[in-house]
Design an enzyme around this catalytic site. Structure first.
Site, PDB file in Angstrom:
ATOM      1  N   GLU A   1      -5.778  -3.020  12.571  1.00  0.00           N
ATOM      2  CA  GLU A   1      -5.439  -3.861  11.408  1.00  0.00           C
ATOM      3  C   GLU A   1      -6.417  -5.019  11.283  1.00  0.00           C
ATOM      4  OE1 GLU A   1      -3.432  -2.345   9.556  1.00  0.00           O
ATOM      5  OE2 GLU A   1      -2.724  -0.997  11.135  1.00  0.00           O
TER       6      GLU A   1
ATOM      7  N   GLU B   1       0.851  -1.183   0.000  1.00  0.00           N
ATOM      8  CA  GLU B   1       0.000   0.000   0.000  1.00  0.00           C
ATOM      9  C   GLU B   1       0.897   1.247   0.000  1.00  0.00           C
ATOM     10  OE1 GLU B   1      -2.709   0.465   3.300  1.00  0.00           O
ATOM     11  OE2 GLU B   1      -3.747   2.106   2.316  1.00  0.00           O
TER      12      GLU B   1
ATOM     13  N   GLU C   1      -9.989   4.082   6.101  1.00  0.00           N
ATOM     14  CA  GLU C   1      -9.197   4.521   7.261  1.00  0.00           C
ATOM     15  C   GLU C   1     -10.035   5.240   8.316  1.00  0.00           C
ATOM     16  OE1 GLU C   1      -6.669   3.143   7.789  1.00  0.00           O
ATOM     17  OE2 GLU C   1      -5.855   2.553   5.835  1.00  0.00           O
TER      18      GLU C   1
ATOM     19  N   ASN D   1      -2.425  -6.360   5.328  1.00  0.00           N
ATOM     20  CA  ASN D   1      -2.411  -7.368   4.271  1.00  0.00           C
ATOM     21  C   ASN D   1      -3.295  -8.554   4.656  1.00  0.00           C
ATOM     22  OD1 ASN D   1      -0.024  -5.915   3.184  1.00  0.00           O
ATOM     23  ND2 ASN D   1       0.922  -6.771   5.018  1.00  0.00           N
TER      24      ASN D   1
HETATM   25  N1  0A1 Z   1      -3.187   0.903   5.795  1.00  0.00           N
HETATM   26  C1  0A1 Z   1      -2.285   1.026   6.896  1.00  0.00           C
HETATM   27  C2  0A1 Z   1      -1.367   2.175   6.807  1.00  0.00           C
HETATM   28  C3  0A1 Z   1      -0.195   2.046   5.917  1.00  0.00           C
HETATM   29  C4  0A1 Z   1      -0.099   2.823   4.783  1.00  0.00           C
HETATM   30  C5  0A1 Z   1       1.024   2.821   3.997  1.00  0.00           C
HETATM   31  C6  0A1 Z   1       2.058   1.994   4.372  1.00  0.00           C
HETATM   32  O1  0A1 Z   1       3.222   1.953   3.658  1.00  0.00           O
HETATM   33  C7  0A1 Z   1       3.695   3.052   3.095  1.00  0.00           C
HETATM   34  C8  0A1 Z   1       1.974   1.183   5.468  1.00  0.00           C
HETATM   35  C9  0A1 Z   1       0.838   1.219   6.240  1.00  0.00           C
HETATM   36  C10 0A1 Z   1      -3.099   1.247   8.139  1.00  0.00           C
HETATM   37  O2  0A1 Z   1      -4.008   2.068   8.129  1.00  0.00           O
HETATM   38  O3  0A1 Z   1      -2.832   0.636   9.141  1.00  0.00           O
HETATM   39 ZN    ZN Z   2      -5.746   1.688   8.567  1.00  0.00          ZN
END
Ligand code: 0A1
Ligand code: ZN
Length: 891
Positions: A302, A125, A324, A269
């Protein structure tokens, strides 16, 4: 580095993908210096698209070859430029087999496939999958993945990917393989692999339905004694989502892996969450109460993404807050429910609002202000912001405030019913909430489209004769980049009335809903929906002029403008049945005087604190019917940043001096009470991070820090003794921080000895050494020269984001007077680090660049210095990430 043709991406230019992927079959021949990736993808033309071209993204890849439906493509049969691989006029059903080579050991960006301490990890991501292979790397392309990992068995004994392990075995020349299959469709950003020397704590867990699942927490060998809390947190998260939302874990196996080099907190993931070690590893020796609480909330976050993000994902990255904002709201609610003490939910609410005011309000008022659903970006990694996350969560919370908990749940159910397995938009979420509750929420859309923090002005008029009270609410929103004029928001405004003795009064009106089931509201709380620029409501049967408890539980993310006297605020602080507003009244009272003191410092006037404030604090401290965690929050002064937010022209040195004066005065005036608090709070041994005990520790340690404000050797000795005798990191760290930050000669000597001891004792614990750096970086005693010395320490490196954050971010973001030193030394240090970091890890460099987003609001001499420094940075060759931030600040 490859680049796109256009610099800015616009939401309005969204077009559906020309081809959709059915299946992806990946093979990794893992080797640190050169990994071979074979990607077999079955693509089908998307009837919603007019284009028949296949568009694949790729970055830092060496292309070995492409087969299309079994036939090798010649160089002229595809175009490769600007990070795009285009195959024109592709067949309806196209099977592509693409072979690429990548160099994980040269990858310092920590995106795509990289190494950390000799082990392989991925981060995809938002757009990291394109650093692994050429692919339609966009979230609206969802497919089923099969992954085969091949590697040297000795070096990489553990091979993990998403979903279920379906096959494993030996290969010639000391190698082995593992094959994983993920049964669910997913976008490429949720793909992950991990390979290396890792061990796990595992457990079989029974879901509410009776189905059994395997839970694992993977770490490096020396850390197996630090996984228990993460495992507990995972089990609590699974239970909570079943109970609160009826959502079940859909996999047979769920893994958490900890990695020391990571750009963010953690990543959701599918079935293979990858975490910054910071949010996994804990035992009493190395982790504080706050660390424990953060781990629980990030593990929850997560895990909750599995439904809000993974099963239902985002159509495009402009919709990031869809997953988010919603998932932060869910983790906030989870943590609030987990606390379980008297004012537990309010304590959590206070902490969350503090984060919002401290970080999101300034963002919304500065050069990087953007709507919860942005309209454009240059680099999507720059949009993982407090606005998307925290303001996004407030927006979701407002649905619950407006619709009630049950109505909100109905909306969630409909959202999953309609969109499971799809990639959707924020408007789809709004529609589900509106339709499930048969409400028109059209105006609510403005929360997604307009940036800036709305201001709500309240004016009241009491008519004794008529026994009526009128409340006039008016709203405005300041201009933000690219949005000069704003339409009115739909603002849920909760309030209550208190009489002169602090007793709740009944609210009577035809104009407002008095909600019995308003979440987290004491009885007597009324809810008004403010929809127009200005509206007046009249309450009848009000026997005396009431004190108004406005915006209870912070019912909307706005700035409230309402003048109340010190006495009224003190009454609210002592008697408001809404615990959040009790706290907020204290903050407003303190903030008012902090601003006055700052002004006095600037004009060299005498500094004085009124007795109302001291007495209000004394009664909070003396009231042992209160939850200690609440007392600690109520007795913590608004931060320097919060003071700055209220000033037209920010004068950092004056702010720090004024705040210091207030701390000292409260320290002296309440010394007996602080000492009594410190000495009488008993916390059962052995250490446990339970909220009850953690709350007591936070009050006790706050008392210690107040006691350190006077230059009294005997009191200083308390901290040294606490440091030496502590059986847990919370107390140890609190004592060391109090000593280091006290800023007098006595404490300095004592702190030096403890700091040396601390380093020796914990030199092998990376997360604790981060604390050691951060503690010194944020000391008001230390300026740029001390930072340079610390940066030369053998344990310091910019390559590790946690380490960079501890020292450089600690100084530039949390040491106001020193970072904004008038000689510009802080800014120079900042610029050097941005430029160096930008070559290593652009994402982290771009985050550091934000330290001066509000430079325009500082006093003239600082503004001038800051602009010069910004221009110097802008004159250098910058990554897209850092370039976007620096240029927007300068714009
Ligand atoms: N989706 C994750 C946040 C996240 C976004 C980018 C990353 O790499 C650059 C890593 C994690 C979350 O909201 O926890
Ligand atoms: Zn998140």
């Amino acid at each position: 580095m490859t680049s796109r043709t256009q610099k800015t991406v616009y939401r309005k230019n969204y077009t559906p993908p020309s081809f959709l992927a059915n299946t992806v079959d990946l093979t990794f021949d893992l080797d640190p210096s050169q990994t071979r990736v074979t990607a077999k993808t079955e693509l089908i033309h998307n009837p919603q698209s007019k284009s028949t071209d296949i568009v694949l993204y790729g970055e830092d890849l060496e292309l070995v070859g492409i087969l299309l439906n079994g036939r090798k493509l010649a160089a002229g049969e595809y175009a490769l430029e600007n990070g795009l691989l285009r195959i024109t006029k592709a067949p309806e059903v196209t099977r592509l087999e693409i072979e690429t080579l990548i160099c994980p050991d040269k990858n310092t960006t920590l995106m795509g496939l990289y190494l950390s301490n000799g082990n392989f990890f991925t981060q995809c991501e938002a757009e990291g999958f394109r650093k692994i292979t050429y692919f339609p790397d966009r979230p609206d392309v969802m497919a089923k993945y099969t992954v085969t990992l091949k590697a040297n068995k000795k070096q990489f004994p553990v091979l993990l990917s998403n979903g279920n392990l379906v096959e494993e075995g030996a290969l010639p020349r000391g190698r082995h393989y593992a094959k994983w299959e993920d049964p669910f469709n997913k976008p490429s950003y949720l793909f992950a692999i991990v390979a290396g020397k890792l061990v796990c704590q595992e457990e079989t867990f029974t879901l509410a339905s009776g189905r059994k699942v395997l839970l694992q927490v993977w770490v490096e060998k020396g850390n197996l004694d630090k996984t228990a809390h993460a495992m507990e947190s995972l089990k609590h998260s699974i239970r909570w989502d079943e109970e609160r939302y009826g959502l079940e874990l859909d996999l047979d196996r769920f893994m958490i892996v900890a990695v020391g080099d990571f750009n963010m907190g953690a990543m959701e993931n599918k079935g293979l969450n990858i975490f910054n070690t910071r949010y996994v590893l804990a035992n009493p020796r190395i982790a504080t109460d706050v660390d424990y609480a953060n781990i629980e909330s990030v593990v929850g976050h997560e895990y909750f993404h599995n439904w809000t993000g993974n099963r239902v994902t985002c159509r495009d990255w402009f919709q990031l807050s869809l997953k988010e904002g919603l998932t932060v709201f869910r983790d906030q609610e989870f943590s609030a429910d987990r606390i379980g003490t008297k004012d537990g939910r309010a304590v959590k609410r206070i902490e969350d609002v503090r984060t919002l005011r401290q970080h999101q309000f300034p963002e919304d008022a500065g050069a990087m202000a953007h709507p919860v659903r942005p309209d454009s970006y240059e680099e999507i990694n720059n949009f993982y912001t407090v606005t998307i996350y925290e303001k996004g969560a407030e927006v979701v919370r407002m649905y619950q405030t407006l619709l009630g908990r049950e109505g909100f749940r109905k909306g969630m159910d409909l959202y999953f019913q309609r969109h499971d397995g799809q990639a959707v938009t924020c408007s789809d979420f709004l529609a589900a909430m509106a339709d499930a509750n048969k409400q028109d929420l059209t105006q609510f859309e403005n929360w997604y489209s307009q940036a800036g923090t709305p201001r709500v002005k309240l004016r009241t008029r009491y008519n004794k004769k008529a026994q009526s009270l009128s409340l006039t609410l008016s709203q405005s929103c300041p201009p933000t980049p690219e949005q000069a004029k704003k339409r009115p928001f739909l603002i849920p405004f909760a309030f209550g009335l208190l009489d002169a003795k602090g007793k709740s009064m009944v609210v009577n009106s035809h104009d407002v809903t008095v909600r019995k089931k308003l979440a987290d509201a004491p009885s007597g709380t009324a809810l008004v929906q403010l929809t127009r620029k200005s509206q007046t409501i009249t309450l009848t049967g009000v026997p005396e002029k009431p004190v108004i408890s406005a915006l209870r539980n912070f019912s909307a993310p706005v700035i409230l403008e309402y003048d109340q006297s010190d006495e009224e605020l003190a009454l609210l602080l002592s008697a408001d049945p809404d615990a959040f507003n009790r706290w907020d009244a204290g903050q407003r009272l303190a903030l008012r005087h902090l601003l006055r003191l700052t002004h006095a410092v600037q004009h060299k006037e005498a500094l004085e604190l009124p007795s109302t404030l001291v007495e209000a604090y004394r009664s909070v401290l003396a009231n042992d019917s209160l939850d200690p965690a609440f007392q600690a929050l109520a007795l913590t002064l608004p931060s320097e940043i919060m003071i700055a937010e209220e000033m037209k022209e920010i004068d950092p040195q004056a702010i720090v001096q004024a705040r210091h004066f207030m701390l000292q005065t409260l320290s002296h005036s309440l010394q007996d009470e602080w000492l009594k608090t410190y000495q009488t709070i008993r916390i059962p041994a052995p250490y446990s991070p339970e909220p009850d005990n953690a709350g007591k520790r936070s009050l006790r340690n706050l008392a210690l820090s107040y006691l350190m404000e006077g230059d009294d050797k005997k009191l200083m000795q308390l901290a040294v003794t606490q440091y030496d005798n502590a059986d847990n990191m919370t107390d140890r760290m609190a004592a060391l921080t109090a000593l280091t930050h006290a800023g007098n000669l006595t404490s300095k000597k004592m702190a030096e000895r403890c700091l040396r001891h601390f380093y020796r004792e914990f030199r092998l614990e990376a997360l604790v050494i981060d604390k050691w750096f951060a503690l010194q970086a944020t000391s008001p005693e230390n300026g740029a020269p001390e930072m340079r010395k610390l940066a030369d320490h053998p344990a310091f490196t910019l390559k590790n984001p946690n380490r960079a954050r501890s020292l450089v971010f600690g100084f530039c973001m949390n040491n106001m007077a020193q970072f904004h030193a008038t000689d510009g030394s802080g800014y120079d240090f900042w610029a050097e680090n941005i430029l160096e970091l930008d070559r290593i890890n652009p994402q982290i460099a771009a985050r550091l660049s934000r330290a001066l987003t509000q430079y325009n609001r500082f006093k003239p001499e600082l503004k001038k210095r800051a602009r010069k420094t910004l221009k110097h940075i802008a004159s250098r060759k910058l990554s897209r990430d850092t370039g976007e931030i620096i240029n927007k600040i300068l714009a």
